[in-house]
Design a protein around this motif. Structure first.
Motif, short mmCIF file in Angstrom:
data_model
loop_
_atom_site.label_atom_id
_atom_site.label_comp_id
_atom_site.label_asym_id
_atom_site.label_seq_id
_atom_site.Cartn_x
_atom_site.Cartn_y
_atom_site.Cartn_z
N ASP A 9 3.83 8.18 -5.43
CA ASP A 9 4.11 7.86 -6.83
C ASP A 9 4.02 9.11 -7.69
OD1 ASP A 9 2.45 4.62 -6.92
OD2 ASP A 9 4.33 5.30 -6.01
N SER A 93 7.90 -5.19 -2.92
CA SER A 93 8.95 -4.18 -2.77
C SER A 93 10.09 -4.75 -1.93
CB SER A 93 8.40 -2.93 -2.08
OG SER A 93 7.99 -3.22 -0.75
N TYR A 94 11.17 -4.00 -1.87
CA TYR A 94 12.22 -4.30 -0.91
C TYR A 94 12.76 -3.00 -0.36
CZ TYR A 94 16.00 -3.26 -4.31
OH TYR A 94 16.84 -2.66 -5.22
N ARG A 95 13.40 -3.10 0.81
CA ARG A 95 14.06 -1.94 1.43
C ARG A 95 15.49 -2.33 1.75
NH1 ARG A 95 12.41 2.66 4.18
NH2 ARG A 95 10.24 2.02 3.86
N GLU A 118 13.70 2.49 -0.66
CA GLU A 118 12.60 1.55 -0.84
C GLU A 118 12.35 1.40 -2.32
OE1 GLU A 118 7.81 1.07 0.06
OE2 GLU A 118 8.98 2.59 1.11
N VAL A 119 12.28 0.17 -2.78
CA VAL A 119 12.12 -0.10 -4.20
C VAL A 119 10.87 -0.96 -4.40
CG1 VAL A 119 13.16 -1.11 -6.26
CG2 VAL A 119 14.61 -0.03 -4.53
N ARG A 120 9.96 -0.48 -5.24
CA ARG A 120 8.74 -1.22 -5.53
C ARG A 120 8.84 -1.89 -6.91
NH1 ARG A 120 5.44 3.34 -2.89
NH2 ARG A 120 5.38 4.30 -4.95
N PHE A 121 8.08 -2.95 -7.07
CA PHE A 121 8.05 -3.69 -8.33
C PHE A 121 6.66 -3.56 -8.96
CE2 PHE A 121 11.05 -6.18 -5.66
CZ PHE A 121 12.20 -6.02 -6.42
N GLN A 132 11.10 -1.02 -11.74
CA GLN A 132 11.28 -0.62 -10.35
C GLN A 132 10.94 0.86 -10.17
OE1 GLN A 132 15.48 -1.58 -10.00
NE2 GLN A 132 15.02 -3.51 -8.99
N GLU A 133 10.36 1.17 -9.03
CA GLU A 133 10.19 2.56 -8.59
C GLU A 133 11.00 2.71 -7.32
OE1 GLU A 133 5.99 2.98 -8.22
OE2 GLU A 133 5.70 3.36 -10.35
N THR A 146 11.31 9.95 -6.30
CA THR A 146 11.05 8.66 -6.94
C THR A 146 11.69 8.63 -8.32
OG1 THR A 146 8.93 8.49 -5.81
CG2 THR A 146 9.27 7.05 -7.70
#
Length: 197
Positions: A9, A93-95, A118-121, A132-133, A146
């Protein structure tokens, strides 16, 4: 070297790493119209694009909450999407794998023909806001990093104003190309949520 080069991050690539990146690769990727096709260094640069959609905030939020839906509207026109992992919740998250349709060698950053992200919430406000990150994977740190995306949905009359605010935008992406990429994604989203309208 492993294909995975995911930064933690807030990690930023240095100017030295940017200078070491391939000028030719930056030039070929610069005009890929997709907001998450990153090129060059991450810098403190912010860009924002908005669009009015004939749909409810609930319908737009739901378009993010279902993996099959995101595979349909998220990829740009020259790519297909495959959801590899999906956990839609705050802290989840999702990938996704984005694959170029023409299979032209050398386009992808994760492989010759694809980009994986890869996307984090970090924050979700149902029917109002999605933060989103977005993390990219690449052997080349010039194409890994990022970026933060903030989506907001504000009711207006019988429609919704959807705004995308992008933070830490890569320096290698020309502003007009980056905004065109976000606009394309918003157009895809609008077509998806308005199809039953």
């Amino acid at each position: 070297m492993s294909r995975q080069a995911t930064l933690s991050d807030g990690a930023q690539r240095t100017l030295t790493e940017c200078a070491a990146g391939s000028t030719e690769r930056k030039r070929t990727r610069r005009n890929i119209h997709h907001p998450w096709c990153v090129t060059g260094c991450m810098v403190e640069r912010v860009e924002s694009v908005r669009k009015r959609m004939q749909a409810s905030p609930e319908a737009i939020y739901q378009a993010f909450a279902e993996p099959g839906a995101m595979e349909r509207w998220l990829p740009p026109s020259n790519m297909t999407g495959e959801m590899l992992d999906f956990d839609f919740r705050e802290g989840g998250s999702y990938r996704m794998r984005l694959t170029y349709k023409d299979k032209q060698a050398g386009q992808g950053k994760t492989s010759e023909t694809s980009d994986e992200m890869e996307v984090r919430f970090p924050r979700l406000e149902p029917n109002h806001r999605i933060e989103q990150e977005v993390l990219f994977e690449s052997d080349d740190l010039a194409f890994a990093g990022t970026m933060r995306l903030i989506w907001t949905f504000e009711s207006e009359g019988n429609g919704v104003i959807v705004t995308v605010r992008a933070e830490n935008v890569p320096a290698g992406i020309q502003s007009e190309d980056h905004k065109a990429g976000i606009k394309s994604t918003l157009d895809n989203l609008a077509a998806f949520v308005e199809q039953d309208g």
